[in-house]
Design a protein around this motif. Structure first.
Motif, PDB file in Angstrom:
ATOM      1  N   ARG A   1       0.853  -1.187   0.000  1.00 57.49           N
ATOM      2  CA  ARG A   1       0.000   0.000   0.000  1.00 57.49           C
ATOM      3  C   ARG A   1       0.890   1.239   0.000  1.00 57.49           C
ATOM      4  N   SER A   2       0.394   2.326  -0.545  1.00 61.82           N
ATOM      5  CA  SER A   2       1.152   3.568  -0.521  1.00 61.82           C
ATOM      6  C   SER A   2       1.388   3.972   0.931  1.00 61.82           C
ATOM      7  N   HIS A   3       2.618   4.403   1.222  1.00 65.47           N
ATOM      8  CA  HIS A   3       2.977   4.741   2.598  1.00 65.47           C
ATOM      9  C   HIS A   3       3.940   5.922   2.592  1.00 65.47           C
TER      10      HIS A   3
ATOM     11  N   GLN B   1      13.829   3.558  -3.352  1.00 67.61           N
ATOM     12  CA  GLN B   1      12.749   2.642  -3.719  1.00 67.61           C
ATOM     13  C   GLN B   1      13.158   1.814  -4.932  1.00 67.61           C
TER      14      GLN B   1
ATOM     15  N   SER C   1       4.525  10.287  -0.211  1.00 71.37           N
ATOM     16  CA  SER C   1       4.106   8.891  -0.095  1.00 71.37           C
ATOM     17  C   SER C   1       4.415   8.149  -1.389  1.00 71.37           C
ATOM     18  N   GLY C   2       4.513   6.820  -1.278  1.00 71.29           N
ATOM     19  CA  GLY C   2       4.777   5.984  -2.445  1.00 71.29           C
ATOM     20  C   GLY C   2       4.607   4.517  -2.059  1.00 71.29           C
ATOM     21  N   GLY C   3       4.492   3.663  -3.064  1.00 69.04           N
ATOM     22  CA  GLY C   3       4.192   2.270  -2.775  1.00 69.04           C
ATOM     23  C   GLY C   3       5.258   1.273  -3.193  1.00 69.04           C
ATOM     24  N   TYR C   4       6.385   1.742  -3.723  1.00 73.98           N
ATOM     25  CA  TYR C   4       7.455   0.812  -4.099  1.00 73.98           C
ATOM     26  C   TYR C   4       8.189   0.311  -2.852  1.00 73.98           C
TER      27      TYR C   4
END
Length: 331
Positions: free
Chosen positions: A237-239, A247, A264-267
């Motif tokens: 999930r994006s965090h 990343q 925020s980002g999800g990688y």
């Protein structure tokens, strides 16, 4: 006041960044080389976080419409005041009508990529959320929320005020060098998903050289090297993320979040460049290569102490110079 006579692209007003607003989805921005900004401000007797002009693309040219002291730090860009060559990492005095020109960075292996033009008192632009930094993605802060362009006029808080000039310092690239096998290096803390990558990829990350590609900017540095492969596919999930986080997208080619990173980002997160070394990356030219050194939490804190000790030494040196008698006819 100064007027921008020519700007190739992406010169912006930056201070030490906009902290405390990540919860609203607002990134920090701030100078890519925060050490160059802080040192330039110390040389002028400014507050450490006074705003300055960050110049990443050259040439860049301004005209001083008032007498004003200024300091040039960061990349050595063969600066000239009218026809007079200027030393980098030095405090200079401009008179009304003089033109400052910043040319292409030089210096061989020590070549930086960004110059900081610090003005006496700092660049006078409005604060937004506690910072004068330009947030390009949101189009606010700095000068009208955008990069500078020809015809823009900026005011220095301390223009016309007496300021001792004619001294400088040895840049941190020489005083705080960090290389591995002759290649510029930065220290990295392994991050949350580090163990989710194959052992061979983890070893390759530390052992290899990584090219900073032309797809790099203030938002992120995209690297090129041996692809990092996860043990199993990771869907996150994006965090929350911050500048320095490394990343790894599906391509396996890492991205280092820089000062204009989104919050925020999800990688998957492979590692984090320690705060004490972010200035080194900020000065790394596009196309150059970098290596990574694994660090511990204690080593990261020690590195930050080393940076602060260098700034303290600069502050003491500046205090001595500013307290010395002023030669006749000079400020």
């Amino acid at each position: 006041m100064i007027e921008v006579l020519s700007s190739a692209a992406l010169a912006t007003v930056q201070d030490l960044g906009r902290t405390g607003s990540l919860r609203w989805g607002v990134g920090t921005s701030g100078a890519m080389d925060n050490l160059a900004l802080a040192a330039g401000n110390l040389l002028l007797g400014n507050a450490l976080d006074a705003a300055a002009i960050e110049v990443p693309v050259f040439p860049f040219k301004v005209r001083f419409d008032e007498d004003c002291a200024f300091a040039l730090t960061g990349a050595d860009c063969a600066a000239r005041l009218d026809d007079q060559p200027l030393l980098p990492w030095w405090v200079h005095q401009a008179r009304a009508g003089q033109v400052l020109t910043l040319g292409l960075p030089q210096g061989g292996a020590q070549r930086g990529s960004r110059a900081m033009l610090c003005l006496a008192g700092g660049v006078d632009v409005p604060e937004v959320l506690g910072s004068r930094s330009t947030q390009l993605r949101g189009a606010f802060g700095g000068h009208e929320g955008r990069a500078l362009r020809r015809g823009d006029v900026l005011r220095a808080v301390g223009e016309g005020a007496a300021c001792k000039t004619g001294f400088g310092l040895v840049p941190p690239a020489l005083m705080l060098p960090l290389q591995r096998d002759g290649v510029a290096a930065v220290r990295v803390l392994p991050a949350a998903e580090y163990l989710g990558f194959e052992l061979a990829s983890r070893d390759a990350f530390w052992a290899g050289e990584w090219k900073i590609t032309s797809q790099s900017d203030r938002y992120g540095y995209r690297l090129e090297g041996e692809a990092l492969r996860p043990v199993a596919s990771m869907e996150l999930r994006s965090h929350g993320i911050v500048p320095g986080v490394i990343q790894v997208p599906h391509s396996g080619q890492p991205i280092i979040q820089m000062r204009d990173a989104q919050p925020s980002g999800g990688y998957p997160k492979f590692g984090t460049v320690i705060e004490a070394d972010m200035w080194r990356l900020g000065q790394a030219p596009i196309g150059s290569r970098v290596r990574f050194i694994e660090a511990t939490w204690d080593e990261a804190l020690a590195a930050l102490d080393e940076v602060r000790a260098w700034l303290d030494k600069v502050a003491r040196m500046v205090e001595l110079h500013r307290g010395a008698p002023v030669p006749a006819g000079r400020h």
